[in-house]
Scaffold this active site. Sequence first.
Site, mmCIF file in Angstrom:
data_model
loop_
_atom_site.group_PDB
_atom_site.id
_atom_site.type_symbol
_atom_site.label_atom_id
_atom_site.label_comp_id
_atom_site.label_asym_id
_atom_site.label_seq_id
_atom_site.Cartn_x
_atom_site.Cartn_y
_atom_site.Cartn_z
ATOM 1 N N HIS A 72 0.828 -1.199 0.000
ATOM 2 C CA HIS A 72 0.000 0.000 0.000
ATOM 3 C C HIS A 72 0.865 1.253 0.000
ATOM 4 O O HIS A 72 1.793 1.382 0.804
ATOM 5 C CB HIS A 72 -0.914 0.016 1.232
ATOM 6 C CG HIS A 72 -2.118 -0.858 1.085
ATOM 7 N ND1 HIS A 72 -3.269 -0.684 1.824
ATOM 8 C CD2 HIS A 72 -2.358 -1.920 0.279
ATOM 9 C CE1 HIS A 72 -4.159 -1.597 1.482
ATOM 10 N NE2 HIS A 72 -3.619 -2.359 0.540
ATOM 11 N N TYR A 202 -9.485 5.526 7.525
ATOM 12 C CA TYR A 202 -9.619 5.934 8.918
ATOM 13 C C TYR A 202 -10.685 7.021 8.973
ATOM 14 O O TYR A 202 -10.533 8.073 8.332
ATOM 15 C CB TYR A 202 -8.297 6.473 9.456
ATOM 16 C CG TYR A 202 -7.246 5.408 9.682
ATOM 17 C CD1 TYR A 202 -7.011 4.909 10.960
ATOM 18 C CD2 TYR A 202 -6.497 4.910 8.622
ATOM 19 C CE1 TYR A 202 -6.047 3.937 11.181
ATOM 20 C CE2 TYR A 202 -5.530 3.925 8.828
ATOM 21 C CZ TYR A 202 -5.311 3.449 10.110
ATOM 22 O OH TYR A 202 -4.359 2.475 10.323
ATOM 23 N N PRO A 294 -4.089 0.592 18.704
ATOM 24 C CA PRO A 294 -3.868 0.070 17.343
ATOM 25 C C PRO A 294 -4.077 1.095 16.237
ATOM 26 O O PRO A 294 -3.860 0.781 15.070
ATOM 27 C CB PRO A 294 -4.913 -1.055 17.246
ATOM 28 C CG PRO A 294 -5.995 -0.639 18.187
ATOM 29 C CD PRO A 294 -5.312 0.054 19.316
ATOM 30 N N LYS A 298 0.998 0.063 15.097
ATOM 31 C CA LYS A 298 2.378 0.016 15.579
ATOM 32 C C LYS A 298 2.704 -1.184 16.473
ATOM 33 O O LYS A 298 3.870 -1.371 16.829
ATOM 34 C CB LYS A 298 2.695 1.303 16.360
ATOM 35 C CG LYS A 298 2.734 2.525 15.482
ATOM 36 C CD LYS A 298 3.965 2.542 14.603
ATOM 37 C CE LYS A 298 3.878 3.572 13.508
ATOM 38 N NZ LYS A 298 3.635 3.046 12.197
ATOM 39 N N TYR A 385 3.568 6.677 9.952
ATOM 40 C CA TYR A 385 2.774 5.508 9.596
ATOM 41 C C TYR A 385 3.625 4.426 8.927
ATOM 42 O O TYR A 385 3.487 3.236 9.239
ATOM 43 C CB TYR A 385 1.606 5.898 8.682
ATOM 44 C CG TYR A 385 0.528 4.840 8.624
ATOM 45 C CD1 TYR A 385 -0.533 4.866 9.513
ATOM 46 C CD2 TYR A 385 0.575 3.806 7.692
ATOM 47 C CE1 TYR A 385 -1.532 3.891 9.480
ATOM 48 C CE2 TYR A 385 -0.396 2.836 7.651
ATOM 49 C CZ TYR A 385 -1.452 2.878 8.538
ATOM 50 O OH TYR A 385 -2.418 1.897 8.502
#
Length: 395
Positions: A72, A202, A294, A298, A385
Amino acid sequence: MQTQVGIIGGGPSGLCLARLLSQAGIKSIILERQNREYVEARIRAGILEQGMADLMRKAGVGARMDKEGLLHDGIVLTFDGREERIDMASLTGGKQVMVYGQTELTKDLYDAVLKDDNITVIFEARDVHPVGYMDGKPKLEFHKDGKQTIIDCDYIAGCDGYHGASRASVPRDKLKEYERIYPFGWLGLLSETPPVHEELIYANSKRGFALCSMRSHTRSRYYLQVGLDEKVEDWSDERFWDEIRRRLPEHIAEKMVTGPSIEKSIAPLRSFVTEPMRFGNLFLVGDAAHIVPPTGAKGLNLAASDMYYLSTALIAYYKEGRTDLLDRYSETALRRVWAAVRFSWWFTSIMHKFNEDPIEHKIQLAELDYLMGSTAGKTTIAENYVGLPFDPTFE
């Protein structure tokens, strides 16, 4: 029994650490409280930073991951009816994350570990107690089939999670614990349905946070922010699908394919760190030393840096007689731990509903609006990220 490194915990951290050590000819024994089938059936995260993916390859178990994993380049944030993409690859010089379920990763590790002559795995090891590690004479005491066994080892790696025996064995006056409990949890649902989007979504909404994730092109993983008093049995599949659609922009919600759940569970959210991460000849790894929400993906990835630092230090000791990296392990690992704790807390704080105060939601929207209009803001999200780099001086 005798070995060089005794490892408590047969999850991904313990297994990958054992393989990294084995590549250098270092022998280990892994003690796992459950059987293999139980460990492999655990439903866990599925986003791998490049650092974790590289460790899997280094451990010689990355072939299926590279074949079946989904690379991704970005993630999507939705808020206030908007859909905004974070182009991680362009903002970080080409870095990506890989979607590959931890369940599959664990299977790959076991397939390799159980054929490795340098590694012994003992399943259903009960009442595990690490002892003698503060005096330079570490041992692992445990029961197997009702009989007590003792393993003499040079070092112990505690890879047994938050509730494991390794950290619990440390005298309370030798450590300091930091903890923040969040006032909500995540209700997760796994289904054999195609993902609603090719990248993770998200979602910040007035009704609470939602996450649209996946494990493959045909298997989806969805999450809803729920109260700590919620019970899984009160959430029918129909109720779940209805609620997650309400938290997404309409044009995304109408594309969602629903279906029966394979698994549903609720996980509370917390930030937790233990300092230090070394106690004599005992080293804590992964969830045994730290937990993060979460939101930033990580958990396992933070364990990856622990595995990298500890395997590097142990290899330097056995191959060159060096102890300097072992001495630096805790300080170096904790530096990256706290960076991940900060990001996970911050990302959680701008995406979740903490109370009914409307001003807080307006402030979140203002911050998200600012971030999406700033290259620097998007880069901050992207860099964290995809994963901050391991310390290049640790060698």
